[in-house]
Design an enzyme around this catalytic site. Structure first.
Site, PDB file in Angstrom:
ATOM      1  N   TRP A 180       0.764  -1.271   0.110  1.00  0.00           N
ATOM      2  CA  TRP A 180       0.113   0.084   0.050  1.00  0.00           C
ATOM      3  C   TRP A 180       0.982   1.248   0.026  1.00  0.00           C
ATOM      4  O   TRP A 180       1.773   1.378   0.901  1.00  0.00           O
ATOM      5  CB  TRP A 180      -0.973  -0.060   1.144  1.00  0.00           C
ATOM      6  CG  TRP A 180      -1.708   1.246   1.513  1.00  0.00           C
ATOM      7  CD1 TRP A 180      -2.667   1.702   0.692  1.00  0.00           C
ATOM      8  CD2 TRP A 180      -1.425   2.324   2.423  1.00  0.00           C
ATOM      9  NE1 TRP A 180      -3.157   3.104   1.011  1.00  0.00           N
ATOM     10  CE2 TRP A 180      -2.433   3.474   1.755  1.00  0.00           C
ATOM     11  CE3 TRP A 180      -0.427   2.904   3.186  1.00  0.00           C
ATOM     12  CZ2 TRP A 180      -2.361   4.470   2.560  1.00  0.00           C
ATOM     13  CZ3 TRP A 180      -0.288   3.830   3.552  1.00  0.00           C
ATOM     14  CH2 TRP A 180      -1.487   4.884   3.328  1.00  0.00           C
ATOM     15  N   ASP A 345     -16.182  12.271  -2.493  1.00  0.00           N
ATOM     16  CA  ASP A 345     -15.771  11.173  -1.878  1.00  0.00           C
ATOM     17  C   ASP A 345     -16.285  10.913  -0.726  1.00  0.00           C
ATOM     18  O   ASP A 345     -17.531  11.129  -0.328  1.00  0.00           O
ATOM     19  CB  ASP A 345     -14.047  11.441  -1.465  1.00  0.00           C
ATOM     20  CG  ASP A 345     -13.238   9.941  -1.814  1.00  0.00           C
ATOM     21  OD1 ASP A 345     -13.151   9.402  -0.634  1.00  0.00           O
ATOM     22  OD2 ASP A 345     -12.420  10.024  -2.775  1.00  0.00           O
ATOM     23  N   ASP A 457     -14.517   1.955  -4.889  1.00  0.00           N
ATOM     24  CA  ASP A 457     -13.285   1.484  -3.907  1.00  0.00           C
ATOM     25  C   ASP A 457     -13.412   0.197  -3.279  1.00  0.00           C
ATOM     26  O   ASP A 457     -14.707  -0.674  -3.390  1.00  0.00           O
ATOM     27  CB  ASP A 457     -13.299   2.629  -2.837  1.00  0.00           C
ATOM     28  CG  ASP A 457     -11.787   2.708  -2.249  1.00  0.00           C
ATOM     29  OD1 ASP A 457     -10.917   1.878  -2.731  1.00  0.00           O
ATOM     30  OD2 ASP A 457     -11.331   3.768  -1.672  1.00  0.00           O
ATOM     31  N   MET A 458     -12.519  -0.227  -2.581  1.00  0.00           N
ATOM     32  CA  MET A 458     -12.536  -1.729  -2.056  1.00  0.00           C
ATOM     33  C   MET A 458     -11.295  -1.745  -0.882  1.00  0.00           C
ATOM     34  O   MET A 458     -10.046  -1.994  -1.319  1.00  0.00           O
ATOM     35  CB  MET A 458     -12.300  -2.842  -2.888  1.00  0.00           C
ATOM     36  CG  MET A 458     -12.688  -4.256  -2.448  1.00  0.00           C
ATOM     37  SD  MET A 458     -11.434  -5.133  -1.558  1.00  0.00           S
ATOM     38  CE  MET A 458     -12.288  -6.670  -1.662  1.00  0.00           C
ATOM     39  N   ASP A 526      -2.805   5.375  -3.205  1.00  0.00           N
ATOM     40  CA  ASP A 526      -3.103   6.391  -2.483  1.00  0.00           C
ATOM     41  C   ASP A 526      -2.233   7.312  -2.148  1.00  0.00           C
ATOM     42  O   ASP A 526      -2.116   8.334  -1.671  1.00  0.00           O
ATOM     43  CB  ASP A 526      -3.574   5.857  -1.108  1.00  0.00           C
ATOM     44  CG  ASP A 526      -4.929   5.210  -1.147  1.00  0.00           C
ATOM     45  OD1 ASP A 526      -5.522   5.681  -2.263  1.00  0.00           O
ATOM     46  OD2 ASP A 526      -5.248   4.611  -0.286  1.00  0.00           O
TER      47      ASP A 526
END
Length: 711
Positions: A180, A345, A457-458, A526
């Protein structure tokens, strides 16, 4: 012209693409075996490659581990099996018995071959499928398996295809790893003997590896050398195995699932594996990337030839504090910058005030949107922008009305501790009732609120991946989940022709050719730090085109790295993909807003080159300075060069940049300076991009071909 041809006397099949050939045959045992993959061959030339099977050197060897089109478990095979079957009586293995073939040669430029087999004893049919197209060297392969019996069987391993490589003195493996906020880290490393396994056990494609590989002899560069690669179109758990054998061969096999999972096959049931597409080029890694990019634009993305809009996302400005008033104010500022798509968002629904509650309750928060999302959507549309919204349909917070009503809908194993990650649980999309629920509220949300774009998203991987109830539920979960996910996306797109969707999974956790068949772009990471993104985008672009890559300009100091770089540098990095802005516009100064508007306008003038042009990586890997990339129009009419310099490198010579893809003998005008340059000089001798001295310099050079008679 691409064709599929056959020589019945030798059993050779030859698949021909615009620049390559792929040859195979069914051997004396009935097994489909590889012959060649590389430069173009005629059918007689391919037949010349047929050689009788030699005797094994000893009783310990068995059949070669590399060389079958789909290595099976059975007989004297000791390599990695691509097909493993467990029958109802407990026996295993598969014995090839050819039953025929089907050949489709339509007029639409697509040619398909199906080689059909059955097991010599058990009622299992296997068909190997091949597809070639007139406009690409990518070959698509997949496998179809049918249970013709009256008892259940299990596919312990059911890969889509196996690819065999020619013998060379050495091999090098290219792939990406990461985690990530540090996805798509390109690795090029010597391929060891034995088996190298790349996999995801997380239920998603994952941040940690991607289901594609490239292999070369260790001597390929950006511009030269033979490169073989393959990519799996699958968005769940997967496994790719790359083999290097003691007899000097190499190959790779790939398919759904990971070790310990099975695909159950009931009587009369069929399983169709995802496509595992392969590509050969002798033009190095650059040509390989450009071929994959063109294939994705033309044959994977639903709307690959569209020009994507400039996007603004509200997350960094408002976090969970989403309300009609602050979103309207942000929309006004975004429109003034030239933004074309405004995206709200997380935080607009239910009791969502943090990541602790609300997931699953997908209705606008009454206290923040008293009349629903309609007034905000109307404002955004009135400002000339499309309206988008963030959703996470596959997840639920335990603190939600949905979970209180349906605690059985989450992935869980009775008697085991329940793992909450990011305070949420995974809904079991393999259940048809869960998939139908998700489709229902999503299609209503889009229709009722004039939504043009979903950021899907997930935000966590699977855990306790059980399915109490169906006797084979745990086995069906891994493939059924993805099948129903695809089904929901397909139904949504059928309902709403104008809807566009971005795939996101906490960044780049679910990016592959399978999900891109049903979405329009991908959230890559991200981590939006511009310097880190040069590395991430370098790895991402090895396979995926810029048209799929969302790239944002966000505020500094960056929230993850605390690094501060100029606004222009950040814009130039984000201009390598689909430009988005994610900063808090209420905190931008008037000077920053003016510069941002200028850079948005600059991107709009060249985005057709970025999104649909040919990518050339002109410098070494990111980390070197300067970093330079080029996007060239297919017809050579114009080109864009983007360059970044971290800082001065004292004592290191500054080398000229030699461009690619220009029209020989033409002249090109720099649209910013008006300077005219000759293509011969630009390609053979190069030029120095205008990078100011000091740290964090960047530039964009747009060159347009001059026609005869132009001054």
């Amino acid at each position: 012209m691409p064709t599929i041809s056959h020589a019945p006397d030798t059993g050779v099949w030859l698949l021909t693409t615009p620049r390559t050939s792929y040859a195979l045959r069914i051997d004396e045992t009935g097994a489909p075996c590889h012959l060649a993959w590389g430069p173009r061959l005629t059918l007689p030339e391919a037949e010349e490659l047929v050689v009788p099977a030699g005797e094994a050197a000893s009783s310990f060897e068995g059949r070669p581990a590399v060389g079958e089109e789909l290595p099976v478990d059975g007989g004297t095979r000791y390599g990695t099996p691509s097909l493993q079957v467990r029958y109802a009586d407990g026996s295993r293995a598969f014995e090839w018995q050819p039953t025929g073939h089907r050949l489709r040669t339509p007029s639409d430029g697509v040619h398909e071959l199906s080689l059909e087999f059955r097991d010599r004893h058990y009622p299992l049919r296997v068909a190997l499928h091949y597809r070639v197209r007139d406009d690409t060297d990518v070959i698509e392969r997949w496998t179809v398996l049918n249970n013709d019996g009256d008892q259940h069987l299990s596919l312990v391993r059911a890969d889509s295809a196996a690819w065999s490589l020619p013998a060379t003195a050495d091999y090098r493996l290219s792939h990406i790893t990461g985690q990530w906020s540090a996805e798509s880290q390109l690795r090029r490393e010597h391929l060891p003997y034995g088996e190298t396994v790349l996999t995801s056990r997380r239920g998603i494609t994952s941040h940690h590896a991607a289901p594609w590989v490239m292999v070369d002899a260790g001597d390929a560069t950006e511009e030269y050398g033979r490169v073989f690669g393959a990519a799996l179109a699958w968005s769940g758990s997967w496994r790719l195995t790359v083999q290097r054998t003691p007899d000097g061969r190499a190959g790779f096999s790939g398919g759904v699932g990971h070790e310990g999972t099975c695909v159950p096959l009931a009587p009369g049931e069929e399983f169709i594996t995802p496509v595992f597409a392969g590509l050969f080029t002798d033009g190095g890694f650059g040509a390989a990337s450009r071929a994959w990019h063109a294939y994705t634009l033309n044959h994977v993305l639903p709307h690959g030839h569209e020009v994507a809009p400039v996007l603004y996302n509200s997350w960094e400005a408002t976090g969970f504090d989403v309300a009609e008033a602050n979103q309207k104010a942000l929309a006004e500022r975004a429109a003034a910058l030239g933004v074309e798509l405004y995206v709200v968002d997380d935080g607009w629904f239910g009791a969502r005030r943090s990541d602790h509650a609300g997931l699953g309750d997908w209705t606008p928060a009454q206290d923040r949107f008293p009349e629903g999302l309609g007034p905000l959507a109307d404002t955004v549309h009135r400002l000339g922008m499309r309206f988008g919204i963030w959703v996470e349909p596959e997840m639920v917070n335990p603190d939600s009305d949905l979970y209180r009503a349906h605690p059985d809908w989450v992935l869980h194993t009775p008697g085991r501790a329940r793992s909450e990650l990011r305070n949420q649980l995974v809904l079991n999309f393999a259940r048809d009732d869960v998939a139908d629920w998700a489709y229902g509220w999503l299609t209503r949300l889009v229709a009722d609120h004039g939504i043009d774009f979903l950021k899907w998203d997930m935000n966590r991987a699977f855990s306790e991946a059980g399915w109490p109830g169906p006797p084979d539920g745990n086995d069906r979960l891994w493939t059924g989940y993805v099948a129903n996910l695809y089904g929901v996306l397909d139904r949504l797109r059928a309902d709403h022709a104008g809807l566009r969707i971005e795939t996101c999974s906490g960044g780049g956790g679910r990016v592959d050719l399978g999900i891109l068949t049903r979405t329009d772009q991908a959230w890559v990471s991200d981590n939006t730090d511009a310097v880190d993104r040069l590395v991430i985008q370098h790895g991402f672009g090895q396979l995926h085109p810029a048209r799929t890559m969302s790239a944002w300009v966000t505020d500094v100091p960056h929230q993850l790295t605390l690094r501060t770089v100029p606004l222009r540098f950040r814009f130039h990095v984000a201009m390598c993909g689909l430009l988005g802005i994610g900063g808090d516009l209420t905190r931008w100064s008037e000077e920053e807003l003016a510069e941002g508007a200028e850079l948005v306008a600059e991107y709009k003038r060249v985005r057709h080159l970025v999104q649909h042009g040919a990518l050339y990586r002109l410098s070494g890997p990111p980390g070197e300075s300067p970093t330079v990339v080029q996007y060239a129009a297919e017809d050579g009419a114009e080109t864009l060069v983007l360059a970044w310099q971290r800082g001065p490198r004292h004592g290191v010579p500054r080398l000229p940049v030699r461009l690619r893809g220009l029209t020989p003998g033409a002249r090109y005008r720099d649209t910013r300076t008006g300077e005219v340059r000759h293509a011969t000089v630009l390609t053979a001798y190069g030029f120095h991009p205008d990078l100011r001295p000091g740290d964090w310099a960047s530039t964009a050079v747009h060159l347009v071909r001059m026609e005869q008679g132009d001054d």
